[in-house]
Design a protein around this motif. Structure first.
Motif, PDB file in Angstrom:
ATOM      1  N   SER A 245     -19.205  45.840  48.924  1.00  7.94           N
ATOM      2  CA  SER A 245     -19.651  45.036  50.210  1.00  7.94           C
ATOM      3  C   SER A 245     -18.382  43.902  50.301  1.00  7.94           C
ATOM      4  CB  SER A 245     -20.775  44.716  50.588  1.00  7.94           C
ATOM      5  OG  SER A 245     -21.704  45.529  50.641  1.00  7.94           O
ATOM      6  N   GLY A 291     -25.099  49.281  46.637  1.00  9.04           N
ATOM      7  CA  GLY A 291     -26.065  49.398  45.569  1.00  9.04           C
ATOM      8  C   GLY A 291     -27.461  49.616  45.911  1.00  9.04           C
ATOM      9  N   PRO A 293     -30.645  51.500  46.041  1.00  2.77           N
ATOM     10  CA  PRO A 293     -30.828  52.834  45.678  1.00  2.77           C
ATOM     11  C   PRO A 293     -31.081  53.856  46.429  1.00  2.77           C
ATOM     12  CG  PRO A 293     -32.539  51.236  44.665  1.00  2.77           C
ATOM     13  CD  PRO A 293     -31.607  50.204  45.714  1.00  2.77           C
TER      14      PRO A 293
END
Ligand code: AMP
Ligand code: MG
Length: 396
Positions: A245, A291, A293
């Motif tokens: 990001s 990131g 999950p």
């Protein structure tokens, strides 16, 4: 932002099959065939019996025949069948010369080295002809097929000792994040367990890749670059989770640029999974997955999985039922298509897609028991219950 479809097109354009290799049958399970398999001979190779009984000449009931020999599976009878005689035969035993049928043992009376036939026997009864299963030279398996149990059996029957398959992609997973701890490790303030590592390793393995063990990278530019550099040298596909990001601790994009990995796209109009990044350096593909999950699993499913399949020459079978109706209303995202984890249930013959609990990208439990992804197009308001939605596989 590009659409899911456009992103996928760009991934596939970069995913050409890796080379091929020859492997013995016992290493071929789940591999993708790269060359057709043809039968080297007839299968069965010789006419044989389908029953335990007696090889005889077809004819009327009530005949008394002298048993002059035996044909067992693997040991044909040395004597041919003469007039008025029978040869004891086992299932799979070669039909002796002169015999035209097999009479099952339950249809004869055995008496002093003879049998008495109790039923009428027609020519061809209980015989298996040579080549009934495969003809010599026939193409039995085609390139592109995945070798499951049946394919392995067919290849061996066809006479193959090995098969030519596509090379399995070598995958390295890298999980970025200072906050990540190994399984079971006690958590300090602000820390979480690295749940992406086992999920991404398992997903890659499920897709046929050779996935080493995921490595963790701290949120540090130099360490990120060093970790990426060694992965790029060793793998065909590098999967990085997190750090893609725009935060001050997201080092993946600049590190990849520094290593000469060319960006193909960044950001997809997808929820969850917007910051997905894809690039390549030579033949090595690099996926930067978000990131969170759930985002990591969804974007693996949508983008990495087709790439791993294409690298192995695998053509994916479409879902038997690629559509369902939504079981509950879903609020739309104004600018991004949503991939909703759903359970599938059949109600009065209709396939219903039920959102599998809260859909936040951090809710790992929303993946438990989920059968598929259902797509809710971008837009205002809600997509109402009962609306048709497209489905896609969610690998496990
Ligand atoms: P990032 O994409 O690095 O900004 O991470 C987004 C969110 O996902 C943060 O809450 C991270 O803590 C979390 N996250 C990142 N990597 C992992 C991981 N490997 N396992 C579990 N959660 C993660
Ligand atoms: Mg992070």
């Amino acid at each position: 932002m590009i659409t899911i479809a456009e992103a996928r097109t760009r991934v596939l354009a970069a995913s050409r099959p890796l080379g091929t290799e020859r492997v013995p049958i016992d290493e071929a399970h789940d591999r993708v065939l790269a060359a057709d398999v043809t039968a080297t001979g007839d299968v069965p190779p010789f006419p044989c019996s389908a029953m335990d009984g007696y090889a005889i000449v077809a004819g009327d009931p009530g005949r008394t025949l002298i048993v002059v020999g035996e044909s067992r599976a693997g040991t044909p009878s040395a004597t041919p069948l003469g007039d008025g005689s029978a040869i004891r035969i086992s299932t799979g035993g070669a039909i002796p010369d002169g015999a035209t049928a097999v009479i099952p043992q339950e249809n004869v009376e055995v008496r002093d080295g003879t049998i008495i036939t109790r039923v009428e026997v027609m020519a061809g009864d209980h015989l298996r002809g040579a080549g009934e299963d495969m003809r010599s030279g026939e193409t039995v398996l085609r390139a592109g097929m995945t070798l499951g149990a049946a394919e392995l059996g067919a290849a061996v029957s066809a006479g193959a000792a090995g098969v030519t398959v596509y090379r399995r992609p070598r995958v390295q997973v890298l999980c970025t994040g200072d906050e990540l701890r190994a399984p079971g490790e006690p958590l300090g303030p602000g820390e979480i367990h690295n749940s992406n590592a086992p999920m991404l390793d398992a997903l890659a393995a499920t897709e046929g890749a050779m996935a080493g063990t995921a490595r963790r990278l701290p949120d540090d530019r130099q360490a990120t670059e060093a970790g990426l550099a060694s992965a790029l040298d060793a793998a065909d596909v590098v999967i990085v989770s997190g750090g893609v990001s725009v935060g001050p601790h997201d080092h993946v994009k600049p590190a990849l640029a520094g290593l000469g990995v060319e960006e193909v796209f960044w950001r997809v109009a997808l929820q969850p999974g917007k910051p997905t990044w894809f690039g390549r350096r030579g033949g090595v593909l690099v996926f930067g997955l978000p990131g969170n999950p759930v985002s990591a699993v969804v974007t693996f499913s949508l983008f990495v999985r087709p790439a791993l399949a294409a690298l192995q020459g695998r053509t994916e079978e479409p879902l038997l039922e690629p559509e369902a109706v939504l079981g509950a209303a879903v609020r739309r995202n104004p600018s991004r298509e949503q991939a909703v984890r759903v359970r599938l249930e059949r109600r009065n013959g209709t396939l219903v897609a039920i959102p599998n609990g809260p859909q936040g990208s951090h809710i790992v439990t929303s993946l438990l028991g989920a059968d598929a992804l259902a797509f809710v197009p971008a837009g205002e308001g809600e997509l109402e219950a009962g609306a048709a939605v497209a489905l896609e596989r969610l690998p496990r």
